[in-house]
Design an enzyme around this catalytic site. Structure first.
Site, PDB file in Angstrom:
ATOM      1  N   GLY A  25      22.024 -32.156  -2.272  1.00 20.21           N
ATOM      2  CA  GLY A  25      21.118 -31.350  -1.460  1.00 20.21           C
ATOM      3  C   GLY A  25      20.509 -30.330  -2.394  1.00 20.21           C
ATOM      4  N   HIS A  26      19.256 -30.523  -2.744  1.00 22.78           N
ATOM      5  CA  HIS A  26      18.601 -29.665  -3.729  1.00 22.78           C
ATOM      6  C   HIS A  26      17.551 -28.806  -3.026  1.00 22.78           C
ATOM      7  CE1 HIS A  26      19.800 -32.564  -7.243  1.00 22.78           C
ATOM      8  NE2 HIS A  26      20.817 -32.111  -6.560  1.00 22.78           N
ATOM      9  N   THR A  27      17.783 -27.501  -3.018  1.00 20.89           N
ATOM     10  CA  THR A  27      16.947 -26.586  -2.249  1.00 20.89           C
ATOM     11  C   THR A  27      15.807 -26.028  -3.093  1.00 20.89           C
ATOM     12  OG1 THR A  27      18.995 -25.920  -1.164  1.00 20.89           O
ATOM     13  CG2 THR A  27      17.049 -24.573  -0.718  1.00 20.89           C
ATOM     14  N   GLN A  33      25.005 -33.407  -8.382  1.00 21.46           N
ATOM     15  CA  GLN A  33      26.402 -32.968  -8.472  1.00 21.46           C
ATOM     16  C   GLN A  33      26.599 -32.117  -9.743  1.00 21.46           C
ATOM     17  OE1 GLN A  33      25.918 -36.687  -7.587  1.00 21.46           O
ATOM     18  NE2 GLN A  33      25.582 -35.586  -5.702  1.00 21.46           N
ATOM     19  N   GLY A  35      16.971 -14.808  -7.649  1.00 19.65           N
ATOM     20  CA  GLY A  35      16.701 -14.946  -6.219  1.00 19.65           C
ATOM     21  C   GLY A  35      16.305 -16.384  -5.941  1.00 19.65           C
ATOM     22  N   ASP A  74      25.595 -27.756  -6.762  1.00 22.53           N
ATOM     23  CA  ASP A  74      24.950 -26.667  -6.025  1.00 22.53           C
ATOM     24  C   ASP A  74      24.651 -25.453  -6.894  1.00 22.53           C
ATOM     25  OD1 ASP A  74      25.161 -28.241  -3.753  1.00 22.53           O
ATOM     26  OD2 ASP A  74      27.096 -27.394  -3.192  1.00 22.53           O
ATOM     27  N   THR A 104      31.092 -36.037   1.262  1.00 22.79           N
ATOM     28  CA  THR A 104      29.962 -35.679   2.130  1.00 22.79           C
ATOM     29  C   THR A 104      29.793 -36.699   3.257  1.00 22.79           C
ATOM     30  OG1 THR A 104      28.432 -36.890   0.706  1.00 22.79           O
ATOM     31  CG2 THR A 104      28.731 -34.536   0.235  1.00 22.79           C
ATOM     32  N   GLY A 164      21.795 -24.882  -8.329  1.00 23.17           N
ATOM     33  CA  GLY A 164      20.383 -24.494  -8.204  1.00 23.17           C
ATOM     34  C   GLY A 164      19.478 -25.431  -8.994  1.00 23.17           C
ATOM     35  N   LYS A 165      19.937 -26.671  -9.167  1.00 22.04           N
ATOM     36  CA  LYS A 165      19.173 -27.654  -9.965  1.00 22.04           C
ATOM     37  C   LYS A 165      17.775 -27.873  -9.399  1.00 22.04           C
ATOM     38  CE  LYS A 165      22.562 -30.529  -9.183  1.00 22.04           C
ATOM     39  NZ  LYS A 165      23.644 -29.670  -8.680  1.00 22.04           N
ATOM     40  N   ASN A 201      24.283 -37.509  -1.103  1.00 25.49           N
ATOM     41  CA  ASN A 201      25.325 -36.475  -1.183  1.00 25.49           C
ATOM     42  C   ASN A 201      24.742 -35.205  -1.801  1.00 25.49           C
ATOM     43  OD1 ASN A 201      25.055 -37.904  -3.617  1.00 25.49           O
ATOM     44  ND2 ASN A 201      27.205 -37.754  -4.182  1.00 25.49           N
ATOM     45  N   ASP A 242      21.711 -12.313  -8.902  1.00 23.88           N
ATOM     46  CA  ASP A 242      21.527 -11.242  -7.918  1.00 23.88           C
ATOM     47  C   ASP A 242      22.708 -11.145  -6.947  1.00 23.88           C
ATOM     48  OD1 ASP A 242      20.174 -13.859  -7.281  1.00 23.88           O
ATOM     49  OD2 ASP A 242      20.205 -12.989  -5.262  1.00 23.88           O
ATOM     50  N   THR A 293      26.144 -30.626   4.199  1.00 27.11           N
ATOM     51  CA  THR A 293      27.117 -30.721   5.293  1.00 27.11           C
ATOM     52  C   THR A 293      27.325 -29.394   6.020  1.00 27.11           C
ATOM     53  OG1 THR A 293      28.893 -30.234   3.739  1.00 27.11           O
ATOM     54  CG2 THR A 293      28.397 -32.562   4.118  1.00 27.11           C
TER      55      THR A 293
HETATM   56  P1  GDP Z   1      21.444 -27.752  -6.208  1.00 24.09           P
HETATM   57  O1  GDP Z   1      22.193 -28.774  -5.417  1.00 24.09           O
HETATM   58  O2  GDP Z   1      22.002 -27.577  -7.584  1.00 24.09           O
HETATM   59  O3  GDP Z   1      19.953 -28.000  -6.240  1.00 24.09           O
HETATM   60  O4  GDP Z   1      21.660 -26.361  -5.455  1.00 24.09           O
HETATM   61  P2  GDP Z   1      21.640 -26.111  -3.864  1.00 24.09           P
HETATM   62  O5  GDP Z   1      20.247 -26.150  -3.378  1.00 24.09           O
HETATM   63  O6  GDP Z   1      22.626 -26.990  -3.168  1.00 24.09           O
HETATM   64  O7  GDP Z   1      22.271 -24.660  -3.777  1.00 24.09           O
HETATM   65  C1  GDP Z   1      21.686 -23.572  -4.403  1.00 24.09           C
HETATM   66  C2  GDP Z   1      21.437 -22.487  -3.339  1.00 24.09           C
HETATM   67  O8  GDP Z   1      21.198 -21.265  -3.978  1.00 24.09           O
HETATM   68  C3  GDP Z   1      20.210 -22.759  -2.502  1.00 24.09           C
HETATM   69  O9  GDP Z   1      20.417 -22.260  -1.205  1.00 24.09           O
HETATM   70  C4  GDP Z   1      19.116 -21.964  -3.205  1.00 24.09           C
HETATM   71  O10 GDP Z   1      18.054 -21.598  -2.343  1.00 24.09           O
HETATM   72  C5  GDP Z   1      19.885 -20.768  -3.669  1.00 24.09           C
HETATM   73  N1  GDP Z   1      19.429 -20.140  -4.924  1.00 24.09           N
HETATM   74  C6  GDP Z   1      18.945 -20.726  -6.047  1.00 24.09           C
HETATM   75  N2  GDP Z   1      18.754 -19.815  -7.027  1.00 24.09           N
HETATM   76  C7  GDP Z   1      19.127 -18.627  -6.507  1.00 24.09           C
HETATM   77  C8  GDP Z   1      19.194 -17.294  -7.034  1.00 24.09           C
HETATM   78  O11 GDP Z   1      18.906 -17.016  -8.190  1.00 24.09           O
HETATM   79  N3  GDP Z   1      19.648 -16.315  -6.182  1.00 24.09           N
HETATM   80  C9  GDP Z   1      20.028 -16.578  -4.902  1.00 24.09           C
HETATM   81  N4  GDP Z   1      20.455 -15.566  -4.160  1.00 24.09           N
HETATM   82  N5  GDP Z   1      19.984 -17.817  -4.381  1.00 24.09           N
HETATM   83  C10 GDP Z   1      19.556 -18.826  -5.163  1.00 24.09           C
HETATM   84  P1  IMO Z   2      24.337 -31.400  -5.504  1.00 23.30           P
HETATM   85  O1  IMO Z   2      23.496 -32.415  -6.215  1.00 23.30           O
HETATM   86  C1  IMO Z   2      28.361 -30.063  -4.438  1.00 23.30           C
HETATM   87  C2  IMO Z   2      31.339 -33.175  -3.634  1.00 23.30           C
HETATM   88  C3  IMO Z   2      31.840 -33.347  -2.208  1.00 23.30           C
HETATM   89  C4  IMO Z   2      33.239 -33.862  -2.466  1.00 23.30           C
HETATM   90  C5  IMO Z   2      33.052 -34.748  -3.693  1.00 23.30           C
HETATM   91  C6  IMO Z   2      32.883 -36.232  -3.377  1.00 23.30           C
HETATM   92  O2  IMO Z   2      23.675 -30.828  -4.303  1.00 23.30           O
HETATM   93  O3  IMO Z   2      24.868 -30.374  -6.434  1.00 23.30           O
HETATM   94  P2  IMO Z   2      30.925 -37.688  -2.313  1.00 23.30           P
HETATM   95  O4  IMO Z   2      30.247 -37.596  -0.978  1.00 23.30           O
HETATM   96  O5  IMO Z   2      30.001 -37.598  -3.480  1.00 23.30           O
HETATM   97  O6  IMO Z   2      31.833 -38.878  -2.406  1.00 23.30           O
HETATM   98  O7  IMO Z   2      31.897 -36.407  -2.354  1.00 23.30           O
HETATM   99  O8  IMO Z   2      31.885 -34.265  -4.354  1.00 23.30           O
HETATM  100  N1  IMO Z   2      29.871 -33.237  -3.803  1.00 23.30           N
HETATM  101  C7  IMO Z   2      29.093 -32.184  -4.052  1.00 23.30           C
HETATM  102  N2  IMO Z   2      29.386 -30.883  -4.138  1.00 23.30           N
HETATM  103  N3  IMO Z   2      27.094 -30.478  -4.667  1.00 23.30           N
HETATM  104  C8  IMO Z   2      26.783 -31.791  -4.597  1.00 23.30           C
HETATM  105  O9  IMO Z   2      25.566 -32.275  -4.923  1.00 23.30           O
HETATM  106  C9  IMO Z   2      27.799 -32.711  -4.250  1.00 23.30           C
HETATM  107  N4  IMO Z   2      27.830 -34.043  -4.089  1.00 23.30           N
HETATM  108  C10 IMO Z   2      29.116 -34.367  -3.832  1.00 23.30           C
HETATM  109  O10 IMO Z   2      31.840 -32.135  -1.500  1.00 23.30           O
HETATM  110  O11 IMO Z   2      34.083 -32.794  -2.832  1.00 23.30           O
HETATM  111 MG    MG Z   3      23.214 -28.957  -3.621  1.00 25.06          MG
END
Ligand code: GDP
Ligand code: IMO
Ligand code: MG
Length: 434
Positions: free
Chosen positions: A54-56, A236, A424, A27, A143, A29-30, A52, A345, A313
């Site tokens: 979730g890339h936003t 991950q 942001g 999570d 997840t 910010g990939k 598992n 930020d 989740t």
């Molecule tokens: P990923 O799984 O690595 O793609 O990251 P996620 O999407 O799970 O989580 C990143 C969260 O941070 C998302 O809600 C994005 O919209 C948010 N985000 C990404 N870059 C920034 C940033 O520079 N600032 C803020 N405030 N939010 C960000």
């Molecule tokens: P992205 O790609 C953050 C965590 C779960 C749990 C552990 C094992 O969005 O960064 P699993 O369902 O894979 O067997 O869960 O790994 N987990 C993540 N945490 N970002 C993720 O993916 C994750 N994918 C799995 O919360 O602790």
């Molecule tokens: Mg994610």
């Protein structure tokens, strides 16, 4: 709007695979940065994980959360690949793809799926729940998407792969499902009903057959030989890697650079830049050791300002300051060449910024990742906060001095340049430093 602008900071990526990897607990910010970088590359490929993830991605006031589909899908002329190292749930894939199609993105010509990626069955998800329940207080906090059981099955050499849906699938499915049902009986986990879920899953299988299901390994090899460029999109993070993470509180795939080679079938010498992405602070979702975790008001502020709730989740993410022990370790394991710092930020209002420089337990101090990460406390170095709104900054020379000092301190401690800073959530809110 699809974006097709090529980035002025682009380096020569021809014939090589750059990797963009989460280097902490996911999570980071990939998705956002892959979307920003995508126009520089011919191909974006996922090599590990499944729903598992979730890339936003946020642009033009719209928000998408991708789970299995690579984040290059919003870029024109892009081939996107779901590689052999991934696991895929047909029902969730169908839901994700239909949402994108409804938003006007024509996926079929631009999305190829590996015949060798493994299938997540509805019963894998039930097994995930059953195994977590059996672990009681030692549950991983997965997840619930069936990730562990599917990768276990792959290692046990009993799994089903995407290529299996093309021929004689019903019998193979029935045999595997029957084995799962027996395993569930052995676990005394019988109170489940997958009738409706299974129907949608089968619909998903039929839907997936409409896509190009192919030998993506040979395809990628040929594209690289032609000088095409590939961006491998991590899922991950390093600390969730099956080998290098905080085992057993990890996911079940290889999320590190080594996983790029095995998960796409590319040779190590094809790897170019390895981008290591981290937040300006730390988060973790699910159970397991997290030495920098804050249980106080500051932790709560990081969570609220950073909206730290899981994209998959909805679970609250645990929060703390940035962790140099974990970052140094991840840079070493992955061979990170360039760092990317996200969510800067979120720290805008803090008067002091803390950085974890070591872990301490029973009078013992370590700066390298211990075998057993349980019970260690963070040792901090403090820096002054910048107390300035970063969200409208577009060039590095506008950074407030205290923020610039924070970046330089991290670069010096990590011996790796921070080449991009995110200020942001929107696609536009990135500042290049090189
Ligand atoms: P990923 O799984 O690595 O793609 O990251 P996620 O999407 O799970 O989580 C990143 C969260 O941070 C998302 O809600 C994005 O919209 C948010 N985000 C990404 N870059 C920034 C940033 O520079 N600032 C803020 N405030 N939010 C960000
Ligand atoms: P992205 O790609 C953050 C965590 C779960 C749990 C552990 C094992 O969005 O960064 P699993 O369902 O894979 O067997 O869960 O790994 N987990 C993540 N945490 N970002 C993720 O993916 C994750 N994918 C799995 O919360 O602790
Ligand atoms: Mg994610």
């Amino acid at each position: 709007m699809e974006h097709s602008n090529s980035n002025p900071a682009a380096t020569d990526t021809r014939g090589r695979v750059d990797a963009l990897l989460g280097i902490v607990f996911g999570d980071e910010g990939k998705g956002k940065v892959v979307d920003v970088f995508a126009p520089r590359y011919d191909v974006v490929a996922r090599f590990a994980g499944g729903p598992n993830a979730g890339h936003t991605i946020i642009f033009d006031g719209k928000k998408f959360v991708l789970r299995s589909i690579p984040s290059g899908i919003f870029s024109e002329h892009q081939l996107n690949i779901i590689g052999n190292g991934c696991v895929i749930a047909p029902d969730l894939f169908m839901a994700e793809a239909r949402e994108l199609e409804a938003a006007g993105y024509d996926l079929r010509p631009r999305l190829h799926i590996s015949t060798r990626a493994h299938l997540i069955l509805p019963t894998h998800r039930v097994l995930d729940r059953a195994l977590e329940a059996a672990k009681g207080k030692n549950a991983v906090g997965t997840t619930g998407k069936g990730i562990g059981p599917t990768y276990s099955e792959k290692a046990a050499r009993t799994g089903l792969r995407v290529g299996d849906i093309l021929e004689g699938f019903e019998a193979k499915y029935a045999a595997l499902k029957a084995r799962h049902e027996q395993q569930l009986r052995d676990l005394h986990y019988t109170d489940y009903d997958i009738t409706a879920e299974e129907r949608t899953w089968m619909e998903g299988v039929a839907y997936m057959r409409q896509f190009t299901i192919t030998d993506t390994v040979t395809e990628l090899g040929e594209l690289l030989a032609q000088g095409k460029s590939v961006l491998a999109e991590g899922a991950q993070g390093t600390m969730l890697d099956i080998d290098h993470g905080t085992y057993p509180y990890v996911s079940s795939s290889s999320t590190t650079t080594g996983g790029v080679c095995t998960g796409l079938g590319v040779a190590p010498q094809a790897i170019g830049d390895v981008y290591g992405i981290f937040k300006a602070y730390s988060t973790r979702v699910g159970a397991g050791p997290f030495p920098v975790e804050l249980f106080d008001e500051t932790g709560e502020q990081l969570c609220q300002i950073g909206h730290e709730y899981g994209a998959v989740t909805g679970r609250r993410r645990r929060c703390g300051w940035v962790d140099l022990v974990a970052l140094r370790y991840a840079i070493m394991v992955n061979g990170v060449t360039k760092l990317i710092m996200m969510k800067s930020d979120v720290l805008d209002t803090f008067s002091t910024i803390r950085v974890c420089v070591a872990y301490e337990r029973n009078g013992q101090r370590t700066t390298t990742m211990p075998f057993d990460t349980e019970g260690w406390a963070a040792v901090y170095h403090d820096l002054p906060g910048w107390q300035t709104d970063l969200t409208h900054i577009t060039t590095a020379d506008e950074f407030p001095p205290a923020f610039d000092a924070y970046i330089r301190y991290l670069e010096q401690e990590l011996h790796t340049p921070i080449t991009l800073v995110s200020v942001g959530p929107d696609r536009e809110q990135v500042v290049m430093r090189t």
